[in-house]
Design a protein around this motif. Sequence first.
Motif, PDB file in Angstrom:
ATOM      1  N   ASP A 215       0.936  -1.152   0.100  1.00 12.88           N
ATOM      2  CA  ASP A 215       0.039   0.033   0.025  1.00 12.88           C
ATOM      3  C   ASP A 215       0.848   1.246  -0.029  1.00 12.88           C
ATOM      4  OD1 ASP A 215      -2.004   1.805   0.352  1.00 12.88           O
ATOM      5  OD2 ASP A 215      -2.460   1.398   2.519  1.00 12.88           O
ATOM      6  N   HIS A 278      -2.358   2.614   9.489  1.00 15.17           N
ATOM      7  CA  HIS A 278      -3.390   1.439   9.773  1.00 15.17           C
ATOM      8  C   HIS A 278      -2.509   0.266   9.542  1.00 15.17           C
ATOM      9  CE1 HIS A 278      -3.189   0.489   5.473  1.00 15.17           C
ATOM     10  NE2 HIS A 278      -3.176   2.041   5.145  1.00 15.17           N
ATOM     11  N   HIS A 287      -6.022  -3.248   4.950  1.00 12.66           N
ATOM     12  CA  HIS A 287      -6.361  -2.456   6.262  1.00 12.66           C
ATOM     13  C   HIS A 287      -6.656  -3.617   7.466  1.00 12.66           C
ATOM     14  CE1 HIS A 287      -7.450   1.718   4.622  1.00 12.66           C
ATOM     15  NE2 HIS A 287      -6.443   1.359   4.236  1.00 12.66           N
ATOM     16  N   SER A 311       1.189   1.670   8.281  1.00 10.55           N
ATOM     17  CA  SER A 311       1.285   2.531   7.223  1.00 10.55           C
ATOM     18  C   SER A 311       1.687   4.094   7.993  1.00 10.55           C
ATOM     19  CB  SER A 311       0.308   2.805   6.106  1.00 10.55           C
ATOM     20  OG  SER A 311      -0.758   3.434   7.034  1.00 10.55           O
ATOM     21  N   GLU A 313       1.353   7.792   6.608  1.00 12.82           N
ATOM     22  CA  GLU A 313       0.824   8.373   5.385  1.00 12.82           C
ATOM     23  C   GLU A 313       0.058   9.656   5.802  1.00 12.82           C
ATOM     24  OE1 GLU A 313      -2.654   6.400   3.769  1.00 12.82           O
ATOM     25  OE2 GLU A 313      -2.601   4.951   4.999  1.00 12.82           O
ATOM     26  N   GLU A 327       2.934   8.152   1.269  1.00 14.53           N
ATOM     27  CA  GLU A 327       2.668   6.787   2.064  1.00 14.53           C
ATOM     28  C   GLU A 327       3.552   5.784   1.912  1.00 14.53           C
ATOM     29  OE1 GLU A 327      -0.857   4.480   1.205  1.00 14.53           O
ATOM     30  OE2 GLU A 327      -0.953   3.811   3.118  1.00 14.53           O
TER      31      GLU A 327
END
Length: 409
Positions: A215, A278, A287, A311, A313, A327
């Motif tokens: 991500d 997350h 997530h 993360s 971000e 991120e």
Amino acid sequence: MKLRFLNLRGSDIDFNPVFFSYLIITYDDLLLFVDSQKLPGDFSQHQSENNVNITILPYIDIGQELCQIVSNKNGKIWISPSSSYYLTALVPKSKRLQRITPIAESKAIKNNVEIEGFINSHIRDGVALCQYFAWLENAIQTGEKVDELSGADKLESLRCTKEFYMGLSFNTISSSGPNGSVIHYRPTKETNRLINDKEIYLCDSGAQYLDGTTDVTRTFHFGNPTDFQKEAYTRVLKGQLTMGSTIFPAKVKGQVLDTIARKALWDIGLDYGHGTGHGVGHFLNVHEGPMGVGIRVMPDDPGLQENMFISNEPGFYQDGEFGIRIEDIVQIVPAQSKYNFANRGALTFKTITMCPKQTKMIVRDLLTALEIDLLNGYHQLVWNTLSPILAQEGDSFTLSWLKKETQPI
Ligand SMILES: [Mn+2]
């Protein structure tokens, strides 16, 4: 304690390699409630080879079976707070132990196989990202027509050539200009805009690999950004660098760190309307709780611990004009600290996402010497990690883009 009961994956839900099922764990048995038609032919063989004794029952029998357990067994039943009302109500209050299960916490702390896979999959993903952004910058500058949707398709076509690729981890947020200010935007035929050299391009994307889930967000301007855009970008980056290098006591709740990522923006009265971090599953949901970093209270957060992956971000959004987000995925690792929080243990983050952050958008004077060192160090690491792979693939086009984008500032 490492609890990974089944380590199974499925395909009932787009982007998330999970399947509809329930699991009841008793002292004597593992009861898996699943539509048995979904199981592969060699399922039982695989389970017995791995010394897992498991009873498969129809998905719809969960309620009936739970009722039997409630009436036949003494003691409490540990039921996840996220269970449905229907199932929760079947367990009388006096028998309910209702708090986050040890499985959720244990799953968040990655084991050695998962850590290695996470790092490796982020390197492969980084190669695809660099190939995309190098291609895109060239396309925009040579007047080729690329829009949000065709850009997202191009990125997917590069990712899917990488080893262990299984699919995207969510719909790619490929957003140009004002569309970037819509935080959960995804391009459709109706909203699709050309990517151009007059507006900011924000791309938040990720993939599922057999050995990890990615991500990542990068923000680019392929022409001349305004002073305000550069200031906002620099302050988002400051927050990300500061959060990414923060030393904190082991098991501190993620919420405590959120302000660190916002300070540089708050200093001039700017903010962003989403969380800062997350959890990420390992070839699971992109997530994944129970921990997180944000303004919102997370009651089930067991505190940040070594080898959790989250993360980092921060962002900034100017309604109707542009969006900025940077991120990375970070691994929680031990930190050197003088007093070690009286043996509580000191932790920090290690960034595993491998993709340059556009230095053209940076106002250098707004960065501290430490922040400049952190950024240059990161870019050196990205170059050292990705350049041999690109060289081996004979991709000199992306290699020269990477060289340019990882120059120290
Ligand atoms: Mn994310």
